[in-house]
Structure formats: structure tokens, C-alpha cells
Motif scaffolding. Structure first.
Motif, PDB file in Angstrom:
ATOM      1  N   VAL A   1       0.848  -1.184   0.000  1.00  0.00           N
ATOM      2  CA  VAL A   1       0.000   0.000   0.000  1.00  0.00           C
ATOM      3  C   VAL A   1       0.889   1.240   0.000  1.00  0.00           C
ATOM      4  N   GLU A   2       0.517   2.232  -0.793  1.00  0.00           N
ATOM      5  CA  GLU A   2       1.280   3.479  -0.808  1.00  0.00           C
ATOM      6  C   GLU A   2       1.170   4.145   0.555  1.00  0.00           C
ATOM      7  N   PRO A   3       2.309   4.585   1.134  1.00  0.00           N
ATOM      8  CA  PRO A   3       2.261   5.231   2.452  1.00  0.00           C
ATOM      9  C   PRO A   3       1.311   6.425   2.450  1.00  0.00           C
ATOM     10  N   GLY A   4       0.500   6.507   3.475  1.00  0.00           N
ATOM     11  CA  GLY A   4      -0.439   7.614   3.596  1.00  0.00           C
ATOM     12  C   GLY A   4      -1.788   7.350   2.953  1.00  0.00           C
ATOM     13  N   SER A   5      -1.891   6.320   2.095  1.00  0.00           N
ATOM     14  CA  SER A   5      -3.191   6.061   1.477  1.00  0.00           C
ATOM     15  C   SER A   5      -4.144   5.570   2.562  1.00  0.00           C
ATOM     16  N   GLY A   6      -5.396   5.936   2.440  1.00  0.00           N
ATOM     17  CA  GLY A   6      -6.373   5.595   3.466  1.00  0.00           C
ATOM     18  C   GLY A   6      -6.417   6.602   4.592  1.00  0.00           C
ATOM     19  N   VAL A   7      -5.534   7.599   4.549  1.00  0.00           N
ATOM     20  CA  VAL A   7      -5.526   8.652   5.553  1.00  0.00           C
ATOM     21  C   VAL A   7      -6.173   9.881   4.926  1.00  0.00           C
ATOM     22  N   ARG A   8      -7.138  10.463   5.633  1.00  0.00           N
ATOM     23  CA  ARG A   8      -7.852  11.629   5.126  1.00  0.00           C
ATOM     24  C   ARG A   8      -7.594  12.804   6.058  1.00  0.00           C
ATOM     25  N   ILE A   9      -7.132  13.901   5.461  1.00  0.00           N
ATOM     26  CA  ILE A   9      -6.833  15.102   6.233  1.00  0.00           C
ATOM     27  C   ILE A   9      -7.786  16.205   5.809  1.00  0.00           C
TER      28      ILE A   9
ATOM     29  N   GLU B   1      -7.712  17.946  11.021  1.00  0.00           N
ATOM     30  CA  GLU B   1      -8.258  16.647  11.412  1.00  0.00           C
ATOM     31  C   GLU B   1      -7.596  15.567  10.571  1.00  0.00           C
ATOM     32  N   ILE B   2      -7.277  14.462  11.204  1.00  0.00           N
ATOM     33  CA  ILE B   2      -6.806  13.278  10.493  1.00  0.00           C
ATOM     34  C   ILE B   2      -7.809  12.176  10.778  1.00  0.00           C
ATOM     35  N   ASN B   3      -8.420  11.665   9.714  1.00  0.00           N
ATOM     36  CA  ASN B   3      -9.443  10.616   9.831  1.00  0.00           C
ATOM     37  C   ASN B   3     -10.525  10.990  10.845  1.00  0.00           C
ATOM     38  N   GLY B   4     -10.929  12.260  10.823  1.00  0.00           N
ATOM     39  CA  GLY B   4     -12.017  12.728  11.672  1.00  0.00           C
ATOM     40  C   GLY B   4     -11.612  13.125  13.083  1.00  0.00           C
ATOM     41  N   GLN B   5     -10.340  12.958  13.441  1.00  0.00           N
ATOM     42  CA  GLN B   5      -9.873  13.313  14.796  1.00  0.00           C
ATOM     43  C   GLN B   5      -9.092  14.620  14.731  1.00  0.00           C
ATOM     44  N   LEU B   6      -9.490  15.581  15.568  1.00  0.00           N
ATOM     45  CA  LEU B   6      -8.780  16.852  15.632  1.00  0.00           C
ATOM     46  C   LEU B   6      -7.388  16.608  16.212  1.00  0.00           C
TER      47      LEU B   6
ATOM     48  N   LYS C   1       7.024  18.822  10.261  1.00  0.00           N
ATOM     49  CA  LYS C   1       7.527  17.525  10.733  1.00  0.00           C
ATOM     50  C   LYS C   1       6.549  16.866  11.699  1.00  0.00           C
ATOM     51  N   ASP C   2       5.860  17.658  12.518  1.00  0.00           N
ATOM     52  CA  ASP C   2       4.897  17.098  13.465  1.00  0.00           C
ATOM     53  C   ASP C   2       3.670  16.532  12.739  1.00  0.00           C
ATOM     54  N   LEU C   3       3.227  17.244  11.708  1.00  0.00           N
ATOM     55  CA  LEU C   3       2.085  16.753  10.940  1.00  0.00           C
ATOM     56  C   LEU C   3       2.468  15.497  10.156  1.00  0.00           C
ATOM     57  N   ILE C   4       3.651  15.490   9.567  1.00  0.00           N
ATOM     58  CA  ILE C   4       4.126  14.316   8.827  1.00  0.00           C
ATOM     59  C   ILE C   4       4.196  13.105   9.759  1.00  0.00           C
ATOM     60  N   GLU C   5       4.663  13.313  10.981  1.00  0.00           N
ATOM     61  CA  GLU C   5       4.738  12.221  11.961  1.00  0.00           C
ATOM     62  C   GLU C   5       3.333  11.723  12.325  1.00  0.00           C
ATOM     63  N   ALA C   6       2.379  12.634  12.493  1.00  0.00           N
ATOM     64  CA  ALA C   6       0.999  12.231  12.806  1.00  0.00           C
ATOM     65  C   ALA C   6       0.406  11.420  11.653  1.00  0.00           C
TER      66      ALA C   6
ATOM     67  N   GLY D   1      -1.816   2.812  11.579  1.00  0.00           N
ATOM     68  CA  GLY D   1      -2.866   2.376  12.486  1.00  0.00           C
ATOM     69  C   GLY D   1      -2.567   2.661  13.947  1.00  0.00           C
ATOM     70  N   GLU D   2      -1.571   3.499  14.208  1.00  0.00           N
ATOM     71  CA  GLU D   2      -1.215   3.847  15.584  1.00  0.00           C
ATOM     72  C   GLU D   2      -2.155   4.936  16.102  1.00  0.00           C
ATOM     73  N   PRO D   3      -2.336   5.028  17.416  1.00  0.00           N
ATOM     74  CA  PRO D   3      -3.207   6.071  17.962  1.00  0.00           C
ATOM     75  C   PRO D   3      -2.623   7.462  17.707  1.00  0.00           C
ATOM     76  N   LEU D   4      -3.502   8.414  17.476  1.00  0.00           N
ATOM     77  CA  LEU D   4      -3.083   9.789  17.218  1.00  0.00           C
ATOM     78  C   LEU D   4      -3.103  10.590  18.508  1.00  0.00           C
ATOM     79  N   GLU D   5      -2.144  11.485  18.618  1.00  0.00           N
ATOM     80  CA  GLU D   5      -2.092  12.403  19.746  1.00  0.00           C
ATOM     81  C   GLU D   5      -2.187  13.810  19.197  1.00  0.00           C
ATOM     82  N   LYS D   6      -2.691  14.730  20.014  1.00  0.00           N
ATOM     83  CA  LYS D   6      -2.763  16.126  19.578  1.00  0.00           C
ATOM     84  C   LYS D   6      -1.364  16.700  19.420  1.00  0.00           C
ATOM     85  N   ILE D   7      -1.203  17.496  18.375  1.00  0.00           N
ATOM     86  CA  ILE D   7       0.041  18.220  18.160  1.00  0.00           C
ATOM     87  C   ILE D   7      -0.035  19.478  19.015  1.00  0.00           C
ATOM     88  N   THR D   8       0.904  19.621  19.938  1.00  0.00           N
ATOM     89  CA  THR D   8       0.873  20.779  20.834  1.00  0.00           C
ATOM     90  C   THR D   8       1.983  21.776  20.534  1.00  0.00           C
ATOM     91  N   ASN D   9       3.012  21.349  19.783  1.00  0.00           N
ATOM     92  CA  ASN D   9       4.048  22.297  19.361  1.00  0.00           C
ATOM     93  C   ASN D   9       3.480  23.180  18.276  1.00  0.00           C
TER      94      ASN D   9
END
Length: 115
Positions: A17-25, A68-73, A87-92, A99-107
Motif C-alpha cells: 500500500v502506498e504510504p499515507g493512502s487511506g488517511v484523510r486530512i 483533522e486526520i481521519n475525523g480526529q482533531l 515535521k509534526d504533521l508528517i509524523e501524525a 494504524g497507531e493512535p493519534l495524539e494532539k500536536i501541541t508544538n
């Protein structure tokens, strides 16, 4: 790609699978505030790293730059007072695509101030 010099299109091997596919921003931003340029810059960086990603913009309220990434702020300028670091958004996105849990970007980097 349009075959421009210096650009190389690398497709994932068959069965991968192409990296990032299935992810909606979704990025909601304040157009009267002049945040469209920041959105376009961020979207370009994301597309460069993840060409197959789905990224959408919508107009938001005064001062808004919400991501939002996949509906999560995951980022809120209204909460943080600045803009996210690429870099923080790319990491998210990497976390979401794995499929890892997302955390809020605070920086956040401060918005430009004209003196």
C-alpha cells in the motif's frame, strides 16, 4: 507526474500500500486572516511526503487553522496560538497510516508578525 526534470515518481511494489493512502486530512482555515498560503504550503509538504494522501480544505471561522486526520482533531490554532510544524504533521500522518493512535500536536510556530 508530468515528466519534468528532477521529478521521480516511485510507485510502491505490487501488493504494498502506498504510504499515507487511506488517511484523510481536513484543514479548516480562516481565509480573511490570510491563512490560505499556510494551508497551501503545508498541503504541498504533505503531498511531497505522501503523494497518495487525501487532503481537503474548508473555510473556517476567524483565526481558525484546525487539522483533522481521519475525523480526529490533531491540531488547533485556536488552542495553540500558532501553526503546526510540518515535521509534526508528517509524523501524525505516519502514525495514522500505520494504524497507531493519534495524539494532539501541541508544538506550534508563532504566526508571522509584521513589525
Amino acid at each position: 507526474m508530468s515528466g519534468e526534470p528532477g521529478q521521480v515518481s516511485v510507485a510502491p511494489p505490487p501488493g504494498e500500500v502506498e504510504p499515507g493512502s487511506g488517511v484523510r486530512i481536513v484543514v479548516e482555515y480562516c481565509e480573511p486572516c490570510g491563512f490560505e498560503a499556510t494551508y497551501l504550503e503545508l498541503a504541498s509538504a504533505v503531498k511531497e511526503e505522501y503523494p497518495g494522501i487525501e487532503i481537503e480544505s474548508r473555510l473556517g471561522g476567524t483565526g481558525a487553522f484546525e487539522i483533522e486526520i481521519n475525523g480526529q482533531l490533531v491540531f488547533s490554532k485556536l488552542e495553540n496560538g500558532g501553526f503546526p510544524y510540518e515535521k509534526d504533521l508528517i509524523e501524525a500522518i505516519r502514525r495514522a497510516s500505520n494504524g497507531e493512535p493519534l495524539e494532539k500536536i501541541t508544538n506550534s510556530r508563532p504566526p508571522c508578525v509584521i513589525l
